[in-house]
Enzyme design. Sequence first.
Site, mmCIF file in Angstrom:
data_model
loop_
_atom_site.group_PDB
_atom_site.id
_atom_site.type_symbol
_atom_site.label_atom_id
_atom_site.label_comp_id
_atom_site.label_asym_id
_atom_site.label_seq_id
_atom_site.Cartn_x
_atom_site.Cartn_y
_atom_site.Cartn_z
ATOM 1 C CG ASP A 49 -0.317 1.578 0.246
ATOM 2 O OD1 ASP A 49 -0.993 0.591 0.613
ATOM 3 O OD2 ASP A 49 0.863 1.492 -0.136
ATOM 4 C CG ASN A 93 2.155 -4.632 2.434
ATOM 5 O OD1 ASN A 93 3.139 -4.415 3.143
ATOM 6 N ND2 ASN A 93 2.193 -5.467 1.412
ATOM 7 C CG ASP A 317 8.532 1.381 -6.674
ATOM 8 O OD1 ASP A 317 9.134 0.400 -6.180
ATOM 9 O OD2 ASP A 317 7.915 2.219 -5.995
ATOM 10 C CD GLU A 345 4.560 -2.916 -2.168
ATOM 11 O OE1 GLU A 345 5.777 -3.055 -2.421
ATOM 12 O OE2 GLU A 345 3.984 -1.807 -2.198
ATOM 13 C CG HIS A 389 0.858 -2.129 -6.046
ATOM 14 N ND1 HIS A 389 1.097 -0.820 -6.301
ATOM 15 C CD2 HIS A 389 1.877 -2.509 -5.226
ATOM 16 C CE1 HIS A 389 2.182 -0.420 -5.672
ATOM 17 N NE2 HIS A 389 2.679 -1.428 -5.004
ATOM 18 N NE ARG A 390 5.306 0.170 -7.706
ATOM 19 C CZ ARG A 390 4.522 1.188 -8.075
ATOM 20 N NH1 ARG A 390 3.916 1.167 -9.242
ATOM 21 N NH2 ARG A 390 4.341 2.220 -7.279
ATOM 22 C CE LYS A 415 1.261 -1.862 -0.912
ATOM 23 N NZ LYS A 415 1.820 -0.632 -0.509
#
Length: 646
Positions: A49, A93, A317, A345, A389-390, A415
Amino acid sequence: MEFLDLVPLLGARGRVRLPGSKSISNRVLLLAALAEGETDIRDLLASDDVERMLEALQALGVRWTRRGDGDDYTVRGVGGVFPVKTADLFLGNAGTAFRPLTAALALAGGEYRLSGVPRMHERPIGDLVDALRQAGAAIDYLGKDGYPPLAIHPGSVRAGGVLQVRGDVSSQFLTALLMALPLTGAETVIEVVGELISKPYIAITLALMERFGVQVRREGWARFTVPAGARYRSPSIVYVEGDASSASYFLAAGAIGGGPVRVEGVGRDSIQGDVRFAEALAELGARIDMGPNWIEARAPESGRLRAFDMDLNHIPDAAMTLAVAALFADGPCVLRNIASWRVKETDRIAAMATELRKVGATVEEGTDTLKVTPPTRLRVAAIATYDDHRMAMCFSLVSLGGLRVRINDPKCVNKTFPTYFERFAEVARPVPVLAIDGPSASGKGTVAARVAQALGWHYLDSGSLYRLVALAALRAGVALEEEGRLAALAAALPASFEDGRVLLDGADVTDDIRSEACSAGASKVAALPAVRAALLDRQRDYRAAPGLVAEGRDMGSVVFPDAALKVFLTATAEARAERRYKQLMAKGMAANMQSLLKDLHERDARDAARPVAPLKKLPDAVLLDTTNLDVEQAVSFVLERVPVAD
Ligand SMILES: Nc1ncnc2c1ncn2[C@@H]1O[C@H](COP(=O)(O)OP(=O)(O)O)[C@@H](O)[C@H]1O
Ligand SMILES: Nc1ccn([C@H]2C[C@H](O)[C@@H](COP(=O)(O)OP(=O)(O)O)O2)c(=O)n1
């Protein structure tokens, strides 16, 4: 599909230096680019990112340099005016690049196109575009109305006045407006329509704008005034804090896996809202300590996290980490007010529900809630990560349940955290494995079983799995050359081990698999790569707390390459033939020394010559020649070398 298998863990302990915050990195880059003067940025996050933002700024004529291949950058600010007036920007993204650049470019008076990956084109941006149009910006949708890609034209921007923006879909729209409006030079008021979500992210934006010389007046979270004559000025040097959202995985690991786990780079003085994740963990019973620049988490006194019912709007998040931590709680857990997950995402509520169910949880999915009831026993599963990613990082925590977890497409962590899995491994305490390999009748089985008993660990006799495949094949009339059918048999082998007995389809075959026919057959099927592959995960799943002693031919080389101790056990062929002879006689089975010796030589040659997982001593294995040792001596030799768990 690329995947990563995370090994079963006993717990987690240690320290992690966090990578730079994504939210801060991309905001600081844009502010430094728009400012007057040069900004020295330290500890910028190295991730996809941030790369997208750096590329975009370069395309817009902003000059920046990186110091060596480290994380320090110098950005030469353009004083509010991008030199390049026509550009086509691809932003992947990266919402933290797309939204603020849209706003800044809408006021820049050029022709720009902004696009991203397909998922970016499904993430709404209409509320931001509507707000910018109120100010006179000319923006067209190139695909679906309300979504990227966008075409931005010069427009006729009216400076000053009042703009309205919705705050209930993404706080990034407000962030984007706040950061861009000083470019107009006029006093502008932004009114937030609807309840503002993710307020802490707005706090980050305001704090960083202030670092760059622009002070926004705030009335509650509903009205913001950007003053007239505001200009961004470089603060000369900016340190990027560690990423507080990334900290959540390690803090949760400490809370679930005993700890203490300390993260360095965020702490009490952080401007990131996600540090409040630590408070949420504390509500689950975790013991938290905090310094100005660090946070440490340990498991609750009771050892088990408490069930929770929480509004998590302020930490959207990091809240994902709690959804996975819920697997380790003492009852059903409810996560509330997490609607923003749906436009991230991926649709994170749906994704989280699907994947939590795979590991055995019962999950109820609401429009903006998730209820997770932990299973009595976690299940091994392959976790889909949805290019998010998370999802990948959260689910690594499942391995703390003492079981293997497969993360599909693990590189999606690039990311925000390309080195995540390496860092996770640094605090992870794997279930220890002791691998004992060696030729037939060297004493592996005898020694391994004794050592396992002495340590109270589990025991895997991997050879018996190959023997079982041979027996199942002989019974089913499958020829020992038919690799595909044999692999299918191996993959679905209805075998189990109970109290030292070996069962196939529920029937005791402990002695049957020791017959000469099975021995010869096992050696043949073991040479087939598809059969070996079919048995791989099954063998790995014997790894369970408190530890595993595994014996065979490739325990240290293939199945458990990370074994804490690898022993290569051997003895001369004559000594081994004699032992086998005695074993068979003791069982009342017929035997002949000469043919046993010949058979041993043949099998040694076959096991050593096969192209897959050949039998050989690895450089990292300890050699133990038992020709002149008795069983006790061999067992002591191994026990003395077992690393003590720290
Ligand atoms: N030093 C030794 N270490 C292990 N086994 C020994 C030793 N000396 C004699 N033996 C005997 O040799 C036999 C080894 O057989 P086993 O453990 O089945 O070997 P493997 O699993 O390597 O085929 C057992 O009967 C064991 O009692
Ligand atoms: N990890 C393993 C274990 C056994 N094998 C092969 C080697 C042997 O030919 C068969 C049977 O193994 P087992 O250890 O039971 O045989 P021995 O008791 O040593 O004669 O399977 C293997 O290839 N890889």
